[in-house]
Design an enzyme around this catalytic site. Sequence first.
Site, PDB file in Angstrom:
ATOM      1  N   ARG A  10       0.835  -1.195   0.000  1.00  0.00           N
ATOM      2  CA  ARG A  10       0.000   0.000   0.000  1.00  0.00           C
ATOM      3  C   ARG A  10       0.873   1.250   0.000  1.00  0.00           C
ATOM      4  NH1 ARG A  10      -4.970  -0.025   4.159  1.00  0.00           N
ATOM      5  NH2 ARG A  10      -4.824  -2.228   3.589  1.00  0.00           N
ATOM      6  N   SER A  96      -8.117  -0.303   0.233  1.00  0.00           N
ATOM      7  CA  SER A  96      -9.118  -0.472   1.293  1.00  0.00           C
ATOM      8  C   SER A  96      -9.761   0.860   1.649  1.00  0.00           C
ATOM      9  CB  SER A  96      -8.469  -1.126   2.511  1.00  0.00           C
ATOM     10  OG  SER A  96      -9.413  -1.440   3.497  1.00  0.00           O
ATOM     11  N   HIS A  97      -9.612   1.289   2.911  1.00  0.00           N
ATOM     12  CA  HIS A  97     -10.268   2.499   3.403  1.00  0.00           C
ATOM     13  C   HIS A  97      -9.400   3.743   3.263  1.00  0.00           C
ATOM     14  CE1 HIS A  97      -7.805   0.954   6.710  1.00  0.00           C
ATOM     15  NE2 HIS A  97      -7.629   2.214   7.028  1.00  0.00           N
ATOM     16  N   LYS A 106      -3.633  -6.596  -2.555  1.00  0.00           N
ATOM     17  CA  LYS A 106      -3.849  -7.673  -1.606  1.00  0.00           C
ATOM     18  C   LYS A 106      -3.632  -8.995  -2.327  1.00  0.00           C
ATOM     19  CE  LYS A 106      -7.203  -5.463   1.482  1.00  0.00           C
ATOM     20  NZ  LYS A 106      -8.553  -5.561   2.096  1.00  0.00           N
ATOM     21  N   ASP A 242     -16.680   0.029   4.254  1.00  0.00           N
ATOM     22  CA  ASP A 242     -15.456   0.770   3.946  1.00  0.00           C
ATOM     23  C   ASP A 242     -15.214   0.709   2.438  1.00  0.00           C
ATOM     24  OD1 ASP A 242     -14.514  -1.851   3.635  1.00  0.00           O
ATOM     25  OD2 ASP A 242     -12.560  -1.410   4.520  1.00  0.00           O
ATOM     26  N   ASP A 244     -13.295  -0.900   0.165  1.00  0.00           N
ATOM     27  CA  ASP A 244     -13.324  -2.141  -0.603  1.00  0.00           C
ATOM     28  C   ASP A 244     -14.370  -3.113  -0.073  1.00  0.00           C
ATOM     29  OD1 ASP A 244     -11.828  -2.560   1.725  1.00  0.00           O
ATOM     30  OD2 ASP A 244     -10.559  -4.087   0.813  1.00  0.00           O
ATOM     31  N   ASP A 246     -14.839  -4.778   2.673  1.00  0.00           N
ATOM     32  CA  ASP A 246     -14.565  -5.970   3.474  1.00  0.00           C
ATOM     33  C   ASP A 246     -14.838  -5.712   4.957  1.00  0.00           C
ATOM     34  OD1 ASP A 246     -12.385  -4.343   4.005  1.00  0.00           O
ATOM     35  OD2 ASP A 246     -10.884  -5.918   3.728  1.00  0.00           O
ATOM     36  N   ARG A 247     -15.195  -4.473   5.306  1.00  0.00           N
ATOM     37  CA  ARG A 247     -15.592  -4.137   6.673  1.00  0.00           C
ATOM     38  C   ARG A 247     -16.973  -3.505   6.649  1.00  0.00           C
ATOM     39  NH1 ARG A 247     -12.555  -0.245   9.480  1.00  0.00           N
ATOM     40  NH2 ARG A 247     -11.672   0.656   7.589  1.00  0.00           N
ATOM     41  N   HIS A 329     -13.935  -6.130  10.741  1.00  0.00           N
ATOM     42  CA  HIS A 329     -13.698  -7.334   9.941  1.00  0.00           C
ATOM     43  C   HIS A 329     -14.326  -8.518  10.670  1.00  0.00           C
ATOM     44  CE1 HIS A 329     -10.797  -5.875   6.940  1.00  0.00           C
ATOM     45  NE2 HIS A 329     -10.276  -5.122   7.892  1.00  0.00           N
TER      46      HIS A 329
END
Length: 451
Positions: A10, A96-97, A106, A242, A244, A246-247, A329
């Site tokens: 990242r 992600s966020h 990832k 978030d 992507d 995933d949360r 998560h």
Amino acid sequence: MSIFRAYDVRGLFPQEITPEVVMRIGAAFVKYTGAKTVAVGRDMRPSGEVLFPMLCVGIMSAGAKVVDVGLVSTPLFYFSVINYDEHDAGIMITASHNPAEYNGLKFLRGDGSPIGGDSGLPEIEKMVGEMTDMDSVRLRNDSLKADVQTKEVMDDYMSSLFSKVAVDDISPLRVVVDAGNGMGGHVAPKIFEKLPTHMTPMYFELDGTFPNHEANPIKPENMEDLQDMVLSSHADVGFAYDGDADRVGMVDERGSIVSGDIITALLARALLQDHPGARILYDLRSSKSVGETIAKRGGESAITRVGHAFIKKQMREENALFAGEVSGHYYFQEFNYLDVSDYALLLLLRMISKDGRPLSEIVAEVVHYSHSGEINFDVKDKQAVIDRLIATYKDKAEKFSDMDGVLFDFGDWWFNVRPSNTEPILRLNLEAKDDAMMEEKKAEVVAIISS
């Protein structure tokens, strides 16, 4: 290279995450994993369109095929890797966020196990660092004749989700969903078109510049629009994804944020009804209410380090049914120990539907302590601060752990201080038996950290 983090790659685009670097990482990934076919997905960030073709160049130059699964959330990406035998591994282009100026990668093996800081990422970083400019020329030339295949996975993903949660188990609840202009706006419509709920969408337009607010539900300021909409629309519950997706965060019918650890307790309670005696994990920042709820419902529990790579590994080793993190998560054995926010959302909707009471009343049953929330500190010498805390508190504590940072438990209050795996900061979480003690002890520990 600073872009290689504990769990993923990242950094800033294009200063750190460049097309050249991504191409080299793609080639190194194939060499390290031996993958013959790699599924590649991306989120809605504009830079993903620039990075995607060069990632494909790197993968194909190393002799692997690329299957483009398109614009996907991270859970949808996970599904695309583990549910098709022809996919040996996968790479997701996402930060992600993180804010719009970031992007990253990832990594996932075909069996669902992640590639992180203790499971292959340092080796890939070393390979990338050893590549030369001539290697880059060769990579481009070697991939010119290769083709990228495409695959649509959304329908299969929906079928998988709804094979586990029956539509008939969910009532016509009033629901608000804030996608934050992230990938939740791509997946949530497909979920809710199958449900009898009345869903109010917020910021479903895919926009990687995040024009309304940062897509990070763990920050209270990013939940304010959702809270207001839940109240004004008289909704039963609100959810926030978030970037992507995933949360997922949650707001009750009163507009109050339900913290990630309490969501873990609620999900554990729901899952234990169908899986009595199951083992459930939660990260060490979580309220004591989580472990107490699991024990009361007949389950077994254990704490984990923070971070998906550590949690997924421990789940596999201990055959855990479910694990949750304060960050939002939620990991499920049913999905190869991966974090699937959409499944968590459906389970919560089913729980609210079956219980019949307002969500705030359900939450009140499992909240027994006063928690500080996570407090971040920028410090010059993180280890010096941790050493100072050990000298002050270790001999006084009933329990001490250095599993992840330092955790001191005094019976009627406890706290954990840990260095972030992704940022140059220390994070404090503290809990006490009531608000007065929590505020008193928080001020005490903050003074030591800040001194």
